[in-house]
Design an enzyme around this catalytic site. Structure first.
Site, PDB file in Angstrom:
ATOM      1  NE  ARG A   1      24.615  42.060  18.216  1.00 50.17           N
ATOM      2  CZ  ARG A   1      25.798  42.520  17.819  1.00 50.17           C
ATOM      3  NH1 ARG A   1      26.181  42.368  16.562  1.00 50.17           N
ATOM      4  NH2 ARG A   1      26.600  43.138  18.677  1.00 50.17           N
TER       5      ARG A   1
ATOM      6  CE  LYS B   1       9.910  25.824  26.849  1.00 51.68           C
ATOM      7  NZ  LYS B   1       9.515  24.997  28.020  1.00 51.68           N
TER       8      LYS B   1
ATOM      9  CD  GLU C   1       8.803  15.044  26.809  1.00 53.60           C
ATOM     10  OE1 GLU C   1       7.675  15.597  26.881  1.00 53.60           O
ATOM     11  OE2 GLU C   1       9.790  15.428  27.454  1.00 53.60           O
TER      12      GLU C   1
ATOM     13  CE  LYS D   1       6.900  21.835  22.226  1.00 52.72           C
ATOM     14  NZ  LYS D   1       8.140  21.059  22.243  1.00 52.72           N
TER      15      LYS D   1
ATOM     16  CD  GLU E   1       7.372  27.341  29.548  1.00 49.47           C
ATOM     17  OE1 GLU E   1       7.766  27.286  30.714  1.00 49.47           O
ATOM     18  OE2 GLU E   1       7.796  26.597  28.639  1.00 49.47           O
TER      19      GLU E   1
ATOM     20  NE  ARG F   1       6.917  26.212  24.313  1.00 49.45           N
ATOM     21  CZ  ARG F   1       7.743  26.417  23.290  1.00 49.45           C
ATOM     22  NH1 ARG F   1       7.617  27.501  22.548  1.00 49.45           N
ATOM     23  NH2 ARG F   1       8.687  25.542  22.997  1.00 49.45           N
TER      24      ARG F   1
ATOM     25  CG  ASN G   1       7.529  22.730  31.155  1.00 51.69           C
ATOM     26  OD1 ASN G   1       8.316  22.224  30.380  1.00 51.69           O
ATOM     27  ND2 ASN G   1       7.339  24.030  31.231  1.00 51.69           N
TER      28      ASN G   1
ATOM     29  CG  HIS H   1       9.146  18.321  31.631  1.00 47.69           C
ATOM     30  ND1 HIS H   1       8.045  17.557  31.264  1.00 47.69           N
ATOM     31  CD2 HIS H   1       9.969  18.327  30.544  1.00 47.69           C
ATOM     32  CE1 HIS H   1       8.215  17.129  30.023  1.00 47.69           C
ATOM     33  NE2 HIS H   1       9.368  17.581  29.569  1.00 47.69           N
TER      34      HIS H   1
ATOM     35  CG  HIS I   1      13.756  19.534  34.376  1.00 45.87           C
ATOM     36  ND1 HIS I   1      13.284  20.743  33.934  1.00 45.87           N
ATOM     37  CD2 HIS I   1      13.786  18.720  33.290  1.00 45.87           C
ATOM     38  CE1 HIS I   1      13.039  20.666  32.631  1.00 45.87           C
ATOM     39  NE2 HIS I   1      13.332  19.445  32.226  1.00 45.87           N
TER      40      HIS I   1
ATOM     41  CG  HIS J   1      14.439  14.801  29.244  1.00 46.54           C
ATOM     42  ND1 HIS J   1      14.314  15.664  30.309  1.00 46.54           N
ATOM     43  CD2 HIS J   1      13.415  15.102  28.393  1.00 46.54           C
ATOM     44  CE1 HIS J   1      13.276  16.468  30.114  1.00 46.54           C
ATOM     45  NE2 HIS J   1      12.710  16.142  28.966  1.00 46.54           N
TER      46      HIS J   1
END
Length: 359
Positions: A117, A139, A181, A223, A233, A237, A241, A244, A248, A261
């Site tokens: 956990r 993330k 990026e 960032k 997010e 935030r 993206n 992206h 993606h 990527h």
């Protein structure tokens, strides 16, 4: 060495940026217990694992080498991390060390979030893309065959240690992927940095040490500020993206095997800018300069020919920003000003995708 701070209250942590930081004790400084698991891939381990292990002498330290590549960022691979922790008897005071690029960092962070956990972890990113983006902000995720990064958690590291010396062994294609990026930060919120990039992109491609440190520092500052304002997010935030959603879709359609990527994000940012201009938001006169910057960074400008407009819409509809069935995109109002929006018609999006996919 430059030190930045990601301000998240009790979850705040430092980002260290400098040359030859591995082996200097920074990793050991942020390990509270007596156990550690260093996770890397074979490419990186051959170069840098001995320095990390030397720094961790005296701890009960184990290593795990993962296969290299985005196609291995899966639940099956994640399970090998859990197996290693259990087989070696790691307890709740252990620390996971992610020594690698974004794939290693994402999986190790997710494993740390889940094991017993939640246990500590440290990011030691070894690609430019990971240094300026995925290692910062918490993330963590793995991919699914139906979508990228759809299974994961927000979970912050204890520290991020960015050694720019590791970039000397980075393949040129990986360097270009990371620059996508870097350029993103200028486009979404930092016009001054964008102008600096236009003037210094050649130095970055030549791996000039001071130019790289400046680009990494400015990227991490941007960032860290965004993450501090919106950790999970719920708002701004999502601006991180840019490109992206298109990118993606490219990665998923090609089974993560055709482009890196950052390459997909590069083409995705160009697509986002073109669609912004088609909507009358971004000045069309800005497009040639952006195309020139991306091209100078070694990035593609258009998607692979085999992806249709229909493919894009299907895959983009599974994006995490989708709400009540409506595709949402990060688009540009100007260089340095981005918005998360669904304020466009499906017809306008399809018309743009048809134009780019038929080109």
């Amino acid at each position: 060495m430059r030190t930045l701070q990601v301000e998240l209250g009790q979850r705040s942590y430092p980002i260290y940026i400098g040359e030859s930081l591995l082996g200097e004790g920074l990793i050991r400084r942020h390990i509270k217990g007596k156990q550690a698991l260093v996770v890397s891939n074979q490419v990186i381990a051959d170069h840098y694992l001995p320095q990390v292990l030397e720094e961790l002498e005296g701890l009960e330290c184990h290593t795990l080498i993962l296969p290299d590549g985005e196609q291995y960022k899966t639940l099956d691979t994640l399970n090998t991390i859990f197996s290693a922790l259990l087989e070696h008897g790691h307890n709740r005071s252990t620390t996971l060390v992610a020594l690698g690029g974004g794939v290693v960092g994402d999986m190790v962070g997710f494993a740390a979030a889940c094991y017993q956990r939640g246990v500590d972890f440290i990011q030691v990113p070894t690609t430019l893309l990971a240094q300026v983006d995925s290692s910062v902000g918490g993330k963590t995720a793995v991919n699914h065959s139906l979508g990228k990064n759809m299974i994961g958690a927000f979970y912050q590291p204890n520290a991020v240690i960015i050694d720019t010396q590791v970039l000397t062994t980075l393949p040129q294609r990986e360097l270009s992927a990371g620059l996508a990026e870097v350029i993103k930060y200028g486009l979404i919120r930092d016009q001054e940095f964008y102008q600096w990039l236009e003037q210094n992109i050649a130095l970055l491609m030549q791996r000039d040490a001071q130019a790289l440190i400046h680009a990494i520092e400015q990227s991490c500052i941007n960032k860290a500020q965004v993450v501090a304002e919106d950790e999970t997010e719920q708002g701004n935030r999502a601006l991180l993206n840019l490109g992206h959603t298109f990118g993606h879709a490219i990665e998923t359609a090609t089974n993560y095997s055709l482009w890196l990527h950052g390459e997909a994000v590069g083409a995705g940012m160009m697509m986002a800018a073109e669609f912004s201009a088609a909507l009358g938001w971004l000045d069309k006169g800005q497009l040639p300069a952006l195309a020139a910057l991306l091209e100078a960074a070694g990035l593609p400008l258009t998607p692979p020919a085999e992806i249709s407009a229909e493919d894009f819409v299907t895959l983009m509809s599974r994006d995490k920003k989708v709400l009540t069935g409506q595709i949402r995109l990060v688009l540009l109002k100007a260089i340095g000003e981005a918005v998360v929006t669904e304020n466009f018609s499906n017809e306008a999006l399809m018309a743009y995708l048809n134009s780019i996919c038929e080109a």
